[in-house]
Scaffold this motif. Structure first.
Motif, PDB file in Angstrom:
ATOM      1  N   ILE A  76      62.938  64.968  19.684  1.00  0.00           N
ATOM      2  CA  ILE A  76      63.192  66.185  19.154  1.00  0.00           C
ATOM      3  C   ILE A  76      63.441  66.087  17.733  1.00  0.00           C
ATOM      4  O   ILE A  76      64.191  65.360  17.141  1.00  0.00           O
ATOM      5  N   ILE A  77      62.712  66.992  16.996  1.00  0.00           N
ATOM      6  CA  ILE A  77      62.832  67.081  15.419  1.00  0.00           C
ATOM      7  C   ILE A  77      64.215  67.660  14.957  1.00  0.00           C
ATOM      8  O   ILE A  77      64.683  68.628  15.450  1.00  0.00           O
ATOM      9  N   GLU A  78      64.920  66.799  14.544  1.00  0.00           N
ATOM     10  CA  GLU A  78      66.342  66.907  13.941  1.00  0.00           C
ATOM     11  C   GLU A  78      66.181  67.717  12.707  1.00  0.00           C
ATOM     12  O   GLU A  78      67.155  68.672  12.475  1.00  0.00           O
ATOM     13  N   ARG A  79      65.495  67.224  11.682  1.00  0.00           N
ATOM     14  CA  ARG A  79      65.663  67.623  10.300  1.00  0.00           C
ATOM     15  C   ARG A  79      64.492  67.539   9.514  1.00  0.00           C
ATOM     16  O   ARG A  79      63.786  66.454   9.768  1.00  0.00           O
ATOM     17  N   ARG A  80      64.019  68.537   8.433  1.00  0.00           N
ATOM     18  CA  ARG A  80      63.056  68.103   7.780  1.00  0.00           C
ATOM     19  C   ARG A  80      63.824  67.610   6.420  1.00  0.00           C
ATOM     20  O   ARG A  80      64.472  68.232   5.864  1.00  0.00           O
ATOM     21  N   LEU A  81      63.415  66.319   5.853  1.00  0.00           N
ATOM     22  CA  LEU A  81      64.043  65.859   4.730  1.00  0.00           C
ATOM     23  C   LEU A  81      63.518  66.063   3.334  1.00  0.00           C
ATOM     24  O   LEU A  81      63.695  65.348   2.461  1.00  0.00           O
ATOM     25  N   TYR A  82      62.241  66.790   3.259  1.00  0.00           N
ATOM     26  CA  TYR A  82      61.684  67.064   2.059  1.00  0.00           C
ATOM     27  C   TYR A  82      61.400  68.439   1.564  1.00  0.00           C
ATOM     28  O   TYR A  82      61.500  69.400   2.599  1.00  0.00           O
ATOM     29  N   GLN A  83      61.189  68.711   0.549  1.00  0.00           N
ATOM     30  CA  GLN A  83      60.702  70.217   0.094  1.00  0.00           C
ATOM     31  C   GLN A  83      59.266  70.308  -0.043  1.00  0.00           C
ATOM     32  O   GLN A  83      58.405  69.534  -0.615  1.00  0.00           O
ATOM     33  N   GLU A  84      58.589  71.335   0.739  1.00  0.00           N
ATOM     34  CA  GLU A  84      57.386  71.451   1.007  1.00  0.00           C
ATOM     35  C   GLU A  84      56.653  71.883  -0.309  1.00  0.00           C
ATOM     36  O   GLU A  84      57.207  72.410  -1.252  1.00  0.00           O
ATOM     37  N   GLY A  85      55.574  71.210  -0.721  1.00  0.00           N
ATOM     38  CA  GLY A  85      54.647  71.335  -1.983  1.00  0.00           C
ATOM     39  C   GLY A  85      55.056  70.522  -2.963  1.00  0.00           C
ATOM     40  O   GLY A  85      54.785  70.881  -4.174  1.00  0.00           O
ATOM     41  N   THR A  86      55.909  69.639  -3.029  1.00  0.00           N
ATOM     42  CA  THR A  86      56.372  68.702  -3.927  1.00  0.00           C
ATOM     43  C   THR A  86      55.685  67.575  -3.889  1.00  0.00           C
ATOM     44  O   THR A  86      55.133  67.144  -2.969  1.00  0.00           O
ATOM     45  N   ASP A  87      55.819  66.620  -5.071  1.00  0.00           N
ATOM     46  CA  ASP A  87      55.207  65.366  -5.013  1.00  0.00           C
ATOM     47  C   ASP A  87      56.269  64.079  -4.447  1.00  0.00           C
ATOM     48  O   ASP A  87      57.431  64.441  -4.673  1.00  0.00           O
ATOM     49  N   VAL A  88      55.624  63.116  -3.518  1.00  0.00           N
ATOM     50  CA  VAL A  88      56.663  62.354  -3.108  1.00  0.00           C
ATOM     51  C   VAL A  88      56.008  60.905  -3.160  1.00  0.00           C
ATOM     52  O   VAL A  88      54.706  60.868  -3.407  1.00  0.00           O
ATOM     53  N   LYS A  89      56.705  59.691  -3.237  1.00  0.00           N
ATOM     54  CA  LYS A  89      56.310  58.598  -3.289  1.00  0.00           C
ATOM     55  C   LYS A  89      56.235  57.970  -1.828  1.00  0.00           C
ATOM     56  O   LYS A  89      56.718  58.493  -0.714  1.00  0.00           O
ATOM     57  N   ALA A  90      55.375  56.967  -1.909  1.00  0.00           N
ATOM     58  CA  ALA A  90      55.119  56.473  -0.627  1.00  0.00           C
ATOM     59  C   ALA A  90      56.423  55.795   0.041  1.00  0.00           C
ATOM     60  O   ALA A  90      57.203  55.153  -0.797  1.00  0.00           O
ATOM     61  N   GLY A  91      56.741  55.996   1.209  1.00  0.00           N
ATOM     62  CA  GLY A  91      57.915  55.587   1.877  1.00  0.00           C
ATOM     63  C   GLY A  91      58.983  56.652   1.799  1.00  0.00           C
ATOM     64  O   GLY A  91      59.918  56.412   2.320  1.00  0.00           O
ATOM     65  N   THR A  92      58.785  57.577   1.264  1.00  0.00           N
ATOM     66  CA  THR A  92      59.755  58.784   1.149  1.00  0.00           C
ATOM     67  C   THR A  92      60.155  59.537   2.610  1.00  0.00           C
ATOM     68  O   THR A  92      59.214  59.869   3.263  1.00  0.00           O
ATOM     69  N   PRO A  93      61.335  59.489   2.989  1.00  0.00           N
ATOM     70  CA  PRO A  93      61.508  60.136   4.367  1.00  0.00           C
ATOM     71  C   PRO A  93      61.303  61.675   4.284  1.00  0.00           C
ATOM     72  O   PRO A  93      61.550  62.389   3.455  1.00  0.00           O
ATOM     73  N   LEU A  94      60.464  62.029   5.442  1.00  0.00           N
ATOM     74  CA  LEU A  94      59.988  63.517   5.572  1.00  0.00           C
ATOM     75  C   LEU A  94      60.827  64.202   6.645  1.00  0.00           C
ATOM     76  O   LEU A  94      61.042  65.460   6.640  1.00  0.00           O
ATOM     77  N   PHE A  95      60.947  63.613   7.741  1.00  0.00           N
ATOM     78  CA  PHE A  95      61.469  63.952   9.201  1.00  0.00           C
ATOM     79  C   PHE A  95      62.243  63.106   9.733  1.00  0.00           C
ATOM     80  O   PHE A  95      62.281  61.822   9.480  1.00  0.00           O
ATOM     81  N   ARG A  96      63.362  63.347  10.486  1.00  0.00           N
ATOM     82  CA  ARG A  96      64.055  62.803  11.239  1.00  0.00           C
ATOM     83  C   ARG A  96      64.090  63.305  12.678  1.00  0.00           C
ATOM     84  O   ARG A  96      64.509  64.398  12.970  1.00  0.00           O
ATOM     85  N   ILE A  97      63.577  62.252  13.565  1.00  0.00           N
ATOM     86  CA  ILE A  97      63.489  62.611  14.978  1.00  0.00           C
ATOM     87  C   ILE A  97      64.802  62.142  15.590  1.00  0.00           C
ATOM     88  O   ILE A  97      65.385  60.988  15.134  1.00  0.00           O
ATOM     89  N   ASP A  98      65.513  62.824  16.729  1.00  0.00           N
ATOM     90  CA  ASP A  98      66.496  62.355  17.237  1.00  0.00           C
ATOM     91  C   ASP A  98      66.560  60.636  17.715  1.00  0.00           C
ATOM     92  O   ASP A  98      65.740  60.521  18.594  1.00  0.00           O
ATOM     93  N   PRO A  99      67.295  59.908  17.264  1.00  0.00           N
ATOM     94  CA  PRO A  99      67.364  58.565  17.268  1.00  0.00           C
ATOM     95  C   PRO A  99      68.252  57.991  18.277  1.00  0.00           C
ATOM     96  O   PRO A  99      67.977  56.809  18.900  1.00  0.00           O
ATOM     97  N   ARG A 100      68.944  58.712  19.037  1.00  0.00           N
ATOM     98  CA  ARG A 100      69.851  58.133  20.145  1.00  0.00           C
ATOM     99  C   ARG A 100      69.294  57.458  21.171  1.00  0.00           C
ATOM    100  O   ARG A 100      69.716  56.220  21.628  1.00  0.00           O
ATOM    101  N   ASP A 101      68.022  57.959  21.756  1.00  0.00           N
ATOM    102  CA  ASP A 101      67.294  57.459  22.645  1.00  0.00           C
ATOM    103  C   ASP A 101      66.874  56.079  22.294  1.00  0.00           C
ATOM    104  O   ASP A 101      67.060  54.849  22.871  1.00  0.00           O
ATOM    105  N   LYS A 102      66.457  55.790  21.111  1.00  0.00           N
ATOM    106  CA  LYS A 102      65.831  54.547  20.672  1.00  0.00           C
ATOM    107  C   LYS A 102      66.800  53.681  20.458  1.00  0.00           C
ATOM    108  O   LYS A 102      66.723  52.526  20.569  1.00  0.00           O
ATOM    109  N   GLN A 103      68.229  54.100  20.030  1.00  0.00           N
ATOM    110  CA  GLN A 103      69.236  53.435  19.735  1.00  0.00           C
ATOM    111  C   GLN A 103      69.621  52.597  21.040  1.00  0.00           C
ATOM    112  O   GLN A 103      69.944  51.423  20.835  1.00  0.00           O
TER     113      GLN A 103
END
Length: 419
Positions: A76-103
């Protein structure tokens, strides 16, 4: 003349005078007024010179690099981590998916690794214990071989468990979705609470590199073959591919201030359109060029050695046909259909229809007709030529630009007003 009787001498005199006036009114022997002189026009003599061979083609802007950011794990998508329409660097976090199952999966893999390592430690101790006893015949060779096989199996189990841990760590890292390249990130295709699926590769957003950008054009294969033939015959001086300059005209008719260069010419022909792809690279520091944008390219494909160029005010565009008024040696005007190339400054390059030494009317062609005699005067010194984008008065708007002339500049070629 009839003279009535019984008139006195004064009456006969009046009748004679009246008859003389009547005879003079019939026009016998009177001179006609002189014919008006031929109209005065301004004309130039066409000279053969080296002129740029400009090809105008429609095209689109494309990003040099474009990456679709898709989900690589389920959650499940937990959060959007960027501002739409902005410049980002390679490796910049964009989204966070619920990590509990993978943990939890990672913890399970680590536990399996610990269990495999413990089993391997026990197997190694047995082998170490059997090794000195085998020489004393206290342990059979069969038992020692079995211990060695158990140790090798334990080593394999440890390697398998470590791979499972690495896989679980990788899956956990996918819960933080990062930008694969540097560029401008687009709008989010999902919102918080949406289910991301690795199997269907859910699209999350797009990152496009906008500095530099590509301008992509298509040209018919036959036109490119003609260009190559002219270069082989020596009529056209054609530089290398990277030496071909390209200027852009934007959708609103303004010219992009940066000059680009061709960097790719497709060697295959599209079987459905019979065209080939040409691509140029442009710097885009102000982000004025955007992917998908329509443009027109003015490609300077070499230099015509004995080319012809005429002022834009001398060219008449109508029904996708270009004509000029030519003055013959006897002063008679004739309309001449010409094929235009591109615009250079305030003039048009003429591909065919005119020869060096012919006279072309630049001002005053509106008041003459083909077959009419004219008087020719040379252009006045210091006369201001018609500028691109400022069609002169009295010019007829173009119904359609000829091949090689862009739609946005068709009316710019309207002749200048007769001064």
């Amino acid at each position: 003349m009839i003279i009535a009787p019984s008139f006195g001498r004064p009456g006969r005199t009046l009748v004679v005078v009246a008859g003389a006036l009547a005879l003079s009114g019939c026009g016998g022997g009177a001179e006609q007024p002189p014919a008006p002189p031929p109209p005065l026009v301004t004309a130039i003599t066409v000279q053969g010179e080296a002129v740029p061979n400009i090809i105008e083609l429609p095209g689109r802007i494309e990003a040099v690099r474009s990456a679709e950011v898709r989900a690589r794990t389920d959650g499940i998508i937990e959060r959007r981590l960027y501002q739409e329409g902005t410049d980002v660097k390679a490796g910049t976090p964009l989204f966070r998916i619920d990590p509990r199952d993978k943990q939890a999966q990672l913890a399970q893999a680590r536990a399996a690794l610990s269990r495999a390592q413990a089993t391997r430690t026990n197997a190694k101790q047995i082998v170490d214990r059997y090794r000195p006893l085998i020489a004393e015949k206290a342990v059979s060779a069969q038992e020692y071989d079995a211990a060695l096989a158990t140790l090798r199996g334990a080593d394999a189990d440890v390697a398998d468990a470590r791979a499972a841990v690495s896989r679980a760590e990788l899956e956990l890292s996918y819960t933080t979705v990062r930008a694969p390249i540097s560029g401008r990130v687009g709008r989010a295709q999902v919102t918080e609470g949406a289910l991301a699926s690795a199997a269907s590769a859910t699209l999350l957003t797009t990152v496009e590199q906008l500095e530099p950008v590509y301008a992509v054009f298509t040209e018919s294969s036959s036109a490119l073959q003609d260009l190559a033939n002219r270069a082989r015959s020596g009529a056209l001086a054609l530089p290398s591919l990277s030496g071909v300059e390209v200027r852009l005209v934007l959708e609103n008719g303004t010219e992009y201030p940066v000059t680009g260069r061709l960097n790719f010419a497709d060697l295959t022909v599209d079987p459905t359109t019979g065209s080939q792809v040409l691509r140029a690279t442009f710097a885009n520091p102000a982000r004025q060029l955007l992917p998908g944008q329509f443009i027109r390219g003015r490609i300077t494909a070499g230099t015509t050695r004995d080319g012809v160029q005429v002022p834009a005010r001398a060219v008449q565009l109508s029904n996708e046909q270009a004509t000029v008024m030519v003055v013959g040696k006897d002063g008679t005007v004739a309309a001449r259909t010409v094929e235009l190339g591109g615009q250079v400054g305030s003039g048009w390059v003429v591909r065919s229809g005119l020869k060096p030494g012919e006279q072309v009317i630049t001002e005053g062609w509106q008041k003459v007709q083909p077959g009419q005699k004219v008087r020719v005067q040379a252009p006045q010194a210091g006369a201001k030529p018609a500028q691109n984008g400022q069609p002169a008065q009295g010019g007829q708007p173009a119904a359609g630009a000829p091949r090689g002339a862009e739609k946005g500049t068709a009316q710019q070629a309207a002749p200048a007003a007769n001064r």
